[in-house]
Scaffold this motif. Structure first.
Motif, PDB file in Angstrom:
ATOM      1  N   TYR A 214       0.833  -1.200   0.000  1.00 29.27           N
ATOM      2  CA  TYR A 214       0.000   0.000   0.000  1.00 29.27           C
ATOM      3  C   TYR A 214       0.873   1.257   0.000  1.00 29.27           C
ATOM      4  O   TYR A 214       0.892   2.018   0.970  1.00 29.27           O
ATOM      5  N   PRO A 215       1.570   1.522  -1.116  1.00 31.56           N
ATOM      6  CA  PRO A 215       2.490   2.653  -1.177  1.00 31.56           C
ATOM      7  C   PRO A 215       1.808   3.938  -1.658  1.00 31.56           C
ATOM      8  O   PRO A 215       2.380   4.704  -2.455  1.00 31.56           O
ATOM      9  N   SER A 216       0.604   4.208  -1.210  1.00 26.87           N
ATOM     10  CA  SER A 216      -0.209   5.277  -1.789  1.00 26.87           C
ATOM     11  C   SER A 216       0.424   6.659  -1.646  1.00 26.87           C
ATOM     12  O   SER A 216       0.493   7.420  -2.621  1.00 26.87           O
ATOM     13  N   MET A 217       0.886   7.021  -0.455  1.00 27.69           N
ATOM     14  CA  MET A 217       1.498   8.339  -0.267  1.00 27.69           C
ATOM     15  C   MET A 217       2.851   8.402  -0.972  1.00 27.69           C
ATOM     16  O   MET A 217       3.183   9.413  -1.609  1.00 27.69           O
ATOM     17  N   TYR A 218       3.625   7.342  -0.878  1.00 30.80           N
ATOM     18  CA  TYR A 218       4.920   7.260  -1.562  1.00 30.80           C
ATOM     19  C   TYR A 218       4.726   7.457  -3.060  1.00 30.80           C
ATOM     20  O   TYR A 218       5.442   8.235  -3.709  1.00 30.80           O
ATOM     21  N   SER A 219       3.762   6.772  -3.611  1.00 33.17           N
ATOM     22  CA  SER A 219       3.488   6.850  -5.040  1.00 33.17           C
ATOM     23  C   SER A 219       3.051   8.251  -5.440  1.00 33.17           C
ATOM     24  O   SER A 219       3.542   8.823  -6.425  1.00 33.17           O
ATOM     25  N   LEU A 220       2.152   8.832  -4.675  1.00 34.35           N
ATOM     26  CA  LEU A 220       1.619  10.155  -4.975  1.00 34.35           C
ATOM     27  C   LEU A 220       2.710  11.216  -4.964  1.00 34.35           C
ATOM     28  O   LEU A 220       2.854  12.009  -5.906  1.00 34.35           O
ATOM     29  N   LEU A 221       3.503  11.237  -3.903  1.00 35.21           N
ATOM     30  CA  LEU A 221       4.496  12.301  -3.753  1.00 35.21           C
ATOM     31  C   LEU A 221       5.702  12.115  -4.654  1.00 35.21           C
ATOM     32  O   LEU A 221       6.468  13.057  -4.870  1.00 35.21           O
ATOM     33  N   ASN A 222       5.888  10.908  -5.173  1.00 36.76           N
ATOM     34  CA  ASN A 222       6.990  10.669  -6.105  1.00 36.76           C
ATOM     35  C   ASN A 222       6.538  10.623  -7.559  1.00 36.76           C
ATOM     36  O   ASN A 222       7.309  10.280  -8.451  1.00 36.76           O
ATOM     37  N   GLY A 223       5.290  10.984  -7.791  1.00 42.29           N
ATOM     38  CA  GLY A 223       4.781  11.033  -9.155  1.00 42.29           C
ATOM     39  C   GLY A 223       4.716   9.689  -9.847  1.00 42.29           C
ATOM     40  O   GLY A 223       4.913   9.587 -11.063  1.00 42.29           O
ATOM     41  N   ALA A 238      -3.257   0.355   5.594  1.00 44.49           N
ATOM     42  CA  ALA A 238      -3.596  -0.103   4.238  1.00 44.49           C
ATOM     43  C   ALA A 238      -4.634   0.832   3.643  1.00 44.49           C
ATOM     44  O   ALA A 238      -5.821   0.512   3.574  1.00 44.49           O
ATOM     45  N   VAL A 239      -4.194   2.010   3.230  1.00 44.19           N
ATOM     46  CA  VAL A 239      -5.082   3.036   2.681  1.00 44.19           C
ATOM     47  C   VAL A 239      -4.730   3.266   1.218  1.00 44.19           C
ATOM     48  O   VAL A 239      -3.576   3.546   0.896  1.00 44.19           O
ATOM     49  N   LYS A 240      -5.721   3.161   0.344  1.00 38.08           N
ATOM     50  CA  LYS A 240      -5.483   3.309  -1.087  1.00 38.08           C
ATOM     51  C   LYS A 240      -5.267   4.764  -1.499  1.00 38.08           C
ATOM     52  O   LYS A 240      -4.509   5.052  -2.431  1.00 38.08           O
ATOM     53  N   SER A 241      -5.951   5.698  -0.821  1.00 38.14           N
ATOM     54  CA  SER A 241      -5.880   7.106  -1.210  1.00 38.14           C
ATOM     55  C   SER A 241      -5.584   7.978   0.006  1.00 38.14           C
ATOM     56  O   SER A 241      -6.401   8.038   0.931  1.00 38.14           O
ATOM     57  N   PRO A 242      -4.424   8.672   0.019  1.00 41.07           N
ATOM     58  CA  PRO A 242      -4.114   9.570   1.138  1.00 41.07           C
ATOM     59  C   PRO A 242      -5.123  10.717   1.199  1.00 41.07           C
ATOM     60  O   PRO A 242      -5.814  11.017   0.215  1.00 41.07           O
ATOM     61  N   GLY A 243      -5.203  11.369   2.349  1.00 41.62           N
ATOM     62  CA  GLY A 243      -6.098  12.505   2.497  1.00 41.62           C
ATOM     63  C   GLY A 243      -5.645  13.695   1.667  1.00 41.62           C
ATOM     64  O   GLY A 243      -4.462  13.844   1.356  1.00 41.62           O
ATOM     65  N   LEU A 244      -6.598  14.558   1.319  1.00 41.77           N
ATOM     66  CA  LEU A 244      -6.252  15.770   0.558  1.00 41.77           C
ATOM     67  C   LEU A 244      -5.450  16.735   1.416  1.00 41.77           C
ATOM     68  O   LEU A 244      -4.524  17.393   0.938  1.00 41.77           O
ATOM     69  N   LEU A 245      -5.825  16.833   2.692  1.00 44.78           N
ATOM     70  CA  LEU A 245      -5.097  17.712   3.611  1.00 44.78           C
ATOM     71  C   LEU A 245      -3.760  17.100   3.995  1.00 44.78           C
ATOM     72  O   LEU A 245      -2.715  17.772   3.965  1.00 44.78           O
ATOM     73  N   THR A 246      -3.785  15.818   4.334  1.00 42.87           N
ATOM     74  CA  THR A 246      -2.555  15.190   4.823  1.00 42.87           C
ATOM     75  C   THR A 246      -1.481  15.095   3.752  1.00 42.87           C
ATOM     76  O   THR A 246      -0.289  15.196   4.048  1.00 42.87           O
ATOM     77  N   ARG A 247      -1.884  14.907   2.496  1.00 39.13           N
ATOM     78  CA  ARG A 247      -0.852  14.779   1.462  1.00 39.13           C
ATOM     79  C   ARG A 247      -0.027  16.060   1.344  1.00 39.13           C
ATOM     80  O   ARG A 247       1.179  16.009   1.091  1.00 39.13           O
ATOM     81  N   GLU A 248      -0.668  17.209   1.554  1.00 41.36           N
ATOM     82  CA  GLU A 248       0.074  18.466   1.469  1.00 41.36           C
ATOM     83  C   GLU A 248       0.950  18.680   2.701  1.00 41.36           C
ATOM     84  O   GLU A 248       2.066  19.201   2.598  1.00 41.36           O
ATOM     85  N   ILE A 249       0.456  18.271   3.871  1.00 42.37           N
ATOM     86  CA  ILE A 249       1.270  18.403   5.076  1.00 42.37           C
ATOM     87  C   ILE A 249       2.456  17.453   5.025  1.00 42.37           C
ATOM     88  O   ILE A 249       3.595  17.822   5.349  1.00 42.37           O
ATOM     89  N   VAL A 250       2.203  16.217   4.600  1.00 45.70           N
ATOM     90  CA  VAL A 250       3.298  15.245   4.482  1.00 45.70           C
ATOM     91  C   VAL A 250       4.323  15.737   3.463  1.00 45.70           C
ATOM     92  O   VAL A 250       5.534  15.628   3.671  1.00 45.70           O
TER      93      VAL A 250
END
Length: 410
Positions: A214-223, A238-250
């Protein structure tokens, strides 16, 4: 990966206010140095025992902070959430304390212990879908139908501020920590802890940890476009989609995100029980798993690890421990080719006796085998002291003329 933000949605002041708000209502868990894990990993390892909360997980912090900031009407009508378990228990427990009706939608794959414990806190549990995302969608439908207030497990500033109180305690107890290894599912824990830690100690490094499945945040932030699916031990992240708020904070506070394989998660659960005598779930062991999987990234650093949850099904825990024994060579299954004649089993057993190896289970196979009709396959499950002891047994069997195959775990 760290970027500056002009108007952060969560600040150190928000976290400090949350800490004052929830003080005395959640456990101030200890942060302790692990001498053995430090020697093993090459880092100075400090463990934050959030598995010692009443509900055995850090999620109480954010849930309580959110409830205490709600209006009277919302509290009277009740709240609803989607959760794989720990957010559910935290919200249910503190909702019951405050007299707030709580409904929780959980994936059908949620471990039984988390379902029963959530119900035990007085919440109404609805099982829907195979993933968190399916449960989430159903919860939002029920929110509208029943007039409830939705409490997001991670994508909410007040939830994030509550989780950030962990960092205040860790750095107060272990001010020399210069690196944090924080599990990421939706990103609420890292968002809160990272925000507070960076504000208190700007040079501190924040490393996020995700399960490889479940590399959802890793995948998102690394394009990247990586699948997020599978049966992971770390179902809590095991989350498929990170939060809209959390992805920007992370994106703003994380210096890096690393992935860990299932074998490292299993090993970490076993090590924490064996060495620290503490029970953690797969997600709770992710920080230690990162040190095992990426030792070069943490070597020489003073690393803080949040043991974020301890709710693991006892049968699953037993399997993890037995699999760890097998990987270490202390349990083994050997497949030995024999001739089907009197005394064949006796002669093999004598070698096990000579090598002081304990036989636990035997299984003959005469029919479903590609051996000749006069041959048979013997599977022997046995117990040895360590890998060297197992190797000596195999060598003795081979020296006696037997064809031996070690059945390995993946």
């Amino acid at each position: 990966m760290t970027n500056a933000t002009t108007s952060p949605p969560v600040t150190l002041e928000d976290v400090r206010a949350a800490a004052a708000r929830i003080a005395g209502k959640v456990v101030r868990t200890p942060t302790l140095k692990s001498i053995t894990l430090s020697k093993m990993t090459g880092a100075e390892v400090w463990l934050k025992f959030e598995n010692l909360q009443f509900t055995a997980a850090y999620k109480e912090r954010g849930a309580l902070n959110k409830l205490l900031l709600m209006g009277d009407n919302a509290l009277k009508n009740g709240v609803i959430a989607a959760s794989a378990g720990n957010h559910a228990q935290g919200l249910a427990y503190h909702g019951a304390r405050l007299g707030v009706p709580v409904t929780i939608v959980m994936p059908r794959t949620t471990p039984t212990i988390k379902v029963t414990q959530t119900q035990g806190h007085g919440a109404t549990v609805v099982l829907e879908g195979e993933t968190f995302d399916a449960a989430y969608a159903h919860a939002r439908t029920l929110e509208t139908e029943r007039g409830l207030t939705f409490v997001h497990p991670f994508d909410d500033a007040e939830i994030i501020a509550g989780q950030g109180t962990i960092a205040l305690e860790m750095l107060a107890d272990a001010p020399d920590i210069d690196c944090l290894a924080i599990p990421i599912g939706g990103g609420g824990l890292l968002s809160g802890v990272g925000t507070a830690a960076k504000a208190l100690k700007p040079g501190l490094e924040v490393i996020g940890v995700q399960a490889e499945l479940y590399p959802s945040m890793y995948s998102l932030l690394n394009g990247l476009d990586m699948p997020a699916e599978g049966d992971t031990l770390a179902e809590g992240i095991a989350v498929k989609s990170p939060g809209l708020l959390t992805r920007e904070i992370v994106r703003a506070v994380a210096d890096d995100i690393v992935l860990v394989a299932e074998r490292h998660l299993e090993k970490s659960v076993a090590l924490l029980l064996e060495i620290e005598k503490t029970v953690v779930e797969g997600a709770g062991a992710a920080g230690l798993a990162a040190l095992l999987a990426h030792p070069e990234k943490f070597a020489g650093k003073t690393v803080g690890i949040v043991l974020c949850g301890g709710n693991i099904d006892t049968r699953l825990l037993a399997n993890v421990l037995l699999r760890d024994l097998a990987r270490s060579g202390r349990l083994a299954r050997l497949r030995i080719r024999l001739q089907d004649r009197p005394g064949a089993l006796f002669h093999v057993a004598r070698i096990f006796d000579e090598q002081s190896v304990n036989i636990l289970e035997l299984a003959h196979q005469r029919i479903f085998t590609n051996l000749p009709a006069k041959g048979l396959s013997l599977d022997v499950e046995c117990e040895t002291r360590d890998r060297d002891h197992l190797d000596r047994l195999v060598a003795a069997l081979v020296a006696a003329g037997y064809e031996v195959t070690l059945i390995e775990l993946g």
